[in-house]
Design a protein around this motif. Structure first.
Motif, PDB file in Angstrom:
ATOM      1  N   HIS A 182      33.517  24.846  46.409  1.00 24.03           N
ATOM      2  CA  HIS A 182      33.751  26.176  46.997  1.00 24.03           C
ATOM      3  C   HIS A 182      34.412  27.143  46.021  1.00 24.03           C
ATOM      4  N   ASP A 183      34.603  26.677  44.771  1.00 18.01           N
ATOM      5  CA  ASP A 183      35.154  27.567  43.749  1.00 18.01           C
ATOM      6  C   ASP A 183      36.496  28.174  44.177  1.00 18.01           C
ATOM      7  N   VAL A 184      37.376  27.306  44.657  1.00 14.80           N
ATOM      8  CA  VAL A 184      38.670  27.785  45.121  1.00 14.80           C
ATOM      9  C   VAL A 184      39.753  27.029  44.340  1.00 14.80           C
ATOM     10  N   TRP A 185      40.896  27.682  44.094  1.00 16.92           N
ATOM     11  CA  TRP A 185      42.001  27.015  43.403  1.00 16.92           C
ATOM     12  C   TRP A 185      42.853  26.251  44.401  1.00 16.92           C
ATOM     13  N   VAL A 186      43.245  25.061  43.998  1.00 15.22           N
ATOM     14  CA  VAL A 186      44.181  24.268  44.797  1.00 15.22           C
ATOM     15  C   VAL A 186      45.486  24.184  44.017  1.00 15.22           C
ATOM     16  N   VAL A 187      46.613  24.347  44.696  1.00 10.00           N
ATOM     17  CA  VAL A 187      47.918  24.165  44.056  1.00 10.00           C
ATOM     18  C   VAL A 187      48.511  22.846  44.532  1.00 10.00           C
ATOM     19  N   GLU A 188      48.753  21.946  43.579  1.00  9.57           N
ATOM     20  CA  GLU A 188      49.469  20.697  43.871  1.00  9.57           C
ATOM     21  C   GLU A 188      50.933  20.910  43.497  1.00  9.57           C
ATOM     22  N   ASP A 189      51.801  20.975  44.504  1.00  7.24           N
ATOM     23  CA  ASP A 189      53.236  21.169  44.278  1.00  7.24           C
ATOM     24  C   ASP A 189      53.873  19.781  44.343  1.00  7.24           C
ATOM     25  N   ASP A 190      54.459  19.328  43.224  1.00  3.46           N
ATOM     26  CA  ASP A 190      54.829  17.914  43.131  1.00  3.46           C
ATOM     27  C   ASP A 190      56.262  17.671  42.627  1.00  3.46           C
ATOM     28  N   PRO A 191      57.266  18.200  43.326  1.00  5.68           N
ATOM     29  CA  PRO A 191      58.626  17.933  42.837  1.00  5.68           C
ATOM     30  C   PRO A 191      59.130  16.532  43.152  1.00  5.68           C
ATOM     31  N   TYR A 192      58.452  15.811  44.068  1.00  5.27           N
ATOM     32  CA  TYR A 192      58.991  14.519  44.552  1.00  5.27           C
ATOM     33  C   TYR A 192      58.220  13.308  44.071  1.00  5.27           C
ATOM     34  N   GLY A 193      57.097  13.518  43.381  1.00  6.24           N
ATOM     35  CA  GLY A 193      56.149  12.439  43.068  1.00  6.24           C
ATOM     36  C   GLY A 193      56.763  11.210  42.405  1.00  6.24           C
ATOM     37  N   GLU A 194      57.816  11.407  41.595  1.00  2.00           N
ATOM     38  CA  GLU A 194      58.399  10.251  40.891  1.00  2.00           C
ATOM     39  C   GLU A 194      59.384   9.476  41.761  1.00  2.00           C
ATOM     40  N   LEU A 195      59.728  10.017  42.925  1.00  3.39           N
ATOM     41  CA  LEU A 195      60.723   9.355  43.785  1.00  3.39           C
ATOM     42  C   LEU A 195      60.026   8.464  44.812  1.00  3.39           C
ATOM     43  N   ARG A 196      59.454   7.352  44.318  1.00 11.74           N
ATOM     44  CA  ARG A 196      58.754   6.417  45.212  1.00 11.74           C
ATOM     45  C   ARG A 196      59.635   5.197  45.465  1.00 11.74           C
ATOM     46  N   TYR A 197      59.781   4.818  46.744  1.00 12.87           N
ATOM     47  CA  TYR A 197      60.647   3.698  47.129  1.00 12.87           C
ATOM     48  C   TYR A 197      59.862   2.499  47.632  1.00 12.87           C
ATOM     49  N   ARG A 198      58.555   2.688  47.809  1.00 11.93           N
ATOM     50  CA  ARG A 198      57.744   1.632  48.419  1.00 11.93           C
ATOM     51  C   ARG A 198      56.278   1.947  48.132  1.00 11.93           C
ATOM     52  N   GLY A 199      55.450   0.927  48.075  1.00 12.11           N
ATOM     53  CA  GLY A 199      54.002   1.126  48.027  1.00 12.11           C
ATOM     54  C   GLY A 199      53.483   1.450  46.635  1.00 12.11           C
ATOM     55  N   GLU A 200      52.167   1.662  46.590  1.00 13.09           N
ATOM     56  CA  GLU A 200      51.447   1.839  45.334  1.00 13.09           C
ATOM     57  C   GLU A 200      51.449   3.287  44.879  1.00 13.09           C
ATOM     58  N   TRP A 201      51.578   3.472  43.572  1.00 12.55           N
ATOM     59  CA  TRP A 201      51.430   4.791  42.957  1.00 12.55           C
ATOM     60  C   TRP A 201      50.042   5.367  43.284  1.00 12.55           C
ATOM     61  N   VAL A 202      49.979   6.654  43.595  1.00  9.94           N
ATOM     62  CA  VAL A 202      48.697   7.335  43.813  1.00  9.94           C
ATOM     63  C   VAL A 202      48.561   8.399  42.719  1.00  9.94           C
ATOM     64  N   PRO A 203      47.423   8.455  42.027  1.00  9.27           N
ATOM     65  CA  PRO A 203      47.290   9.454  40.954  1.00  9.27           C
ATOM     66  C   PRO A 203      47.470  10.878  41.501  1.00  9.27           C
ATOM     67  N   PRO A 204      48.058  11.777  40.706  1.00 11.75           N
ATOM     68  CA  PRO A 204      48.205  13.161  41.155  1.00 11.75           C
ATOM     69  C   PRO A 204      46.847  13.772  41.535  1.00 11.75           C
ATOM     70  N   LEU A 205      46.866  14.666  42.506  1.00  9.45           N
ATOM     71  CA  LEU A 205      45.644  15.352  42.957  1.00  9.45           C
ATOM     72  C   LEU A 205      44.938  16.024  41.778  1.00  9.45           C
ATOM     73  N   THR A 206      45.720  16.577  40.855  1.00  8.80           N
ATOM     74  CA  THR A 206      45.126  17.325  39.740  1.00  8.80           C
ATOM     75  C   THR A 206      44.281  16.425  38.824  1.00  8.80           C
ATOM     76  N   SER A 207      44.507  15.089  38.884  1.00 11.77           N
ATOM     77  CA  SER A 207      43.704  14.200  38.045  1.00 11.77           C
ATOM     78  C   SER A 207      42.291  14.037  38.594  1.00 11.77           C
ATOM     79  N   TYR A 208      42.036  14.576  39.800  1.00  3.76           N
ATOM     80  CA  TYR A 208      40.710  14.420  40.417  1.00  3.76           C
ATOM     81  C   TYR A 208      39.790  15.625  40.184  1.00  3.76           C
ATOM     82  N   GLY A 209      40.310  16.713  39.577  1.00  6.26           N
ATOM     83  CA  GLY A 209      39.383  17.837  39.395  1.00  6.26           C
ATOM     84  C   GLY A 209      39.991  19.004  38.649  1.00  6.26           C
ATOM     85  N   GLU A 210      39.098  19.840  38.113  1.00  7.76           N
ATOM     86  CA  GLU A 210      39.470  20.961  37.254  1.00  7.76           C
ATOM     87  C   GLU A 210      40.087  22.129  38.025  1.00  7.76           C
TER      88      GLU A 210
END
Ligand code: PMP
Length: 382
Positions: A182-210
């Protein structure tokens, strides 16, 4: 921008006798005071660090952030990054660059209050996208993309503020693909991503597309008083963002950036973050364990894998703004949920932050909250 009753009430949470679960504040006793003192002392010795700097930011700092992002699954070079005065400024710059008055911004529901304010201030029409316990629903986004033609889609995909929830990898892939289609910009706001206490790491949304811009921050893994964040964006957008930043503040504090460059070069940040995660995991567990004895039967809450927040929905026709008055009378505080909704607020919701207080204060605060919830005027509020 008039003051709201909630804002006036939240001012009262500053009283020292109040145990506040309201602000999204990192634990101050976990700040690496020695590391930052050393980094600032070293930086102040170099006069260039007291001089004006470039708008793009300190190249050493951009280099270490690029390296860190690359290690976290997002190949990045120094040229992909603009250092900003907190990630909040990165959001403002993206909005200034892309959003015209009357444009539509699509957001998950509920979402970060100061992002809503940023979009509204730019004259945007904010359209909520249906979201469930796993975050934004891709099929609902697809409908909004067709019906409302947004300029921007805004998400906190990992350990969201205020809900604490995390978007699974499959949804990230779908949303990134939709943005491209759809040719639209997505903003991934990620101030908390490194603070994981449980479960598997999930790649940042930005790694899935330009088409996904990334906002990062040192606020939660370093210290928020530094006001250091960054924007990762493609070249096509970066030059406009740099001009917007030049107009806003020329550049982010030279000495703060230099100190952060020294700090990140000399410190094992992974070890520091692991320490934060251990402490915050215990605080989350303490709050989650206390919840069943705190809230009435029929209450729902999130049990986040990371971040800072538990999102609560009370049963019945409650207004949590009234309840906050009651809570403050018992010297405990939270944030009512209504301001986190773009259009139709759910007045029975509230946000609790578990990071600011040590476990013993969380237990006492939850006891006070239980008392506030069972007091006669709280029953009236329901
Ligand atoms: N985005 C989200 C989702 C946040 O929760 C916050 C801080 N509470 C920010 C951005 C702003 O962070 P910073 O301190 O980097 O400006």
């Amino acid at each position: 921008m008039k003051s709201s009753p909630v804002r006036d009430l939240l001012a009262l949470t500053q009283r020292p006798e109040v145990i506040s679960f309201a602000g999204g504040l990192p634990a101050p006793e976990l700040f690496d005071v020695d590391g930052w003192r050393d980094a600032f002392a070293k930086s102040a010795d170099d006069r260039r660090n007291l001089q004006y700097g470039t708008t793009e930011g300190n190249p050493v700092l951009r280099g270490v952030i690029a390296e860190r992002m690359t290690r976290r699954g997002v190949p990045t070079t120094e040229d992909d990054l603009l250092v900003t005065t907190g990630s909040q400024q990165a959001l403002t710059l993206v909005t200034t660059t892309l959003v015209e008055p009357g444009d539509v911004v699509a957001v998950e529901e509920p979402t970060y209050l100061a992002a809503l304010q940023c979009f509204q201030l730019a004259g945007a029409r904010v359209v909520p996208v249906a979201s469930d316990e796993h975050g934004m629903v891709p099929s609902a986004l697809a409908e909004v993309l067709v019906a409302d033609r947004p300029t921007l889609v805004y998400l906190v995909p990992t350990f969201a503020n205020p809900s604490g929830r995390t978007l699974p990898a499959a949804r990230r892939q779908e949303i990134a693909a939709l943005a491209e289609r759809h040719d639209v910009w997505v903003v991934e706001d990620d101030p908390y991503g490194e603070l994981r206490y449980r479960g598997e790491w999930v790649p940042p949304l930005t790694s899935y597309g330009e088409r996904v811009l990334y906002l990062g921050s040192l606020s939660k893994i370093g210290a928020p008083g530094l006001r250091l964040g960054w924007l990762r964006a493609p070249r096509s957008l970066m030059s406009a963002a740099v001009i917007a930043k030049q107009a806003a503040d020329l550049h982010t504090s030279t000495i703060d950036q230099a100190a952060a460059a020294v700090y990140l070069t000399n410190t094992d940040l992974d070890t520091h973050v692991a320490g934060l995660c251990a402490a915050y995991r215990e605080r989350r567990d303490t709050m989650i364990a206390a919840l069943p004895d705190t809230v009435p039967a029929g209450t729902a809450w999130t049990d986040p894998d990371g971040g800072m927040f538990v999102w609560v929905r009370l049963p019945g026709a409650v207004d949590t703004t009234d309840l906050l008055r009651q809570a403050l009378a018992h010297n405990v505080a939270f944030v009512p949920g209504a301001p986190f909704f773009a259009t139709n607020p759910d007045p029975a919701t509230l946000r609790l932050s578990f990071t600011t207080n040590p476990p013993e204060d969380i237990i006492e605060g939850m006891r006070r909250l239980a008392a506030a919830l069972t007091s006669p005027s709280a029953a009236g509020a329901r």
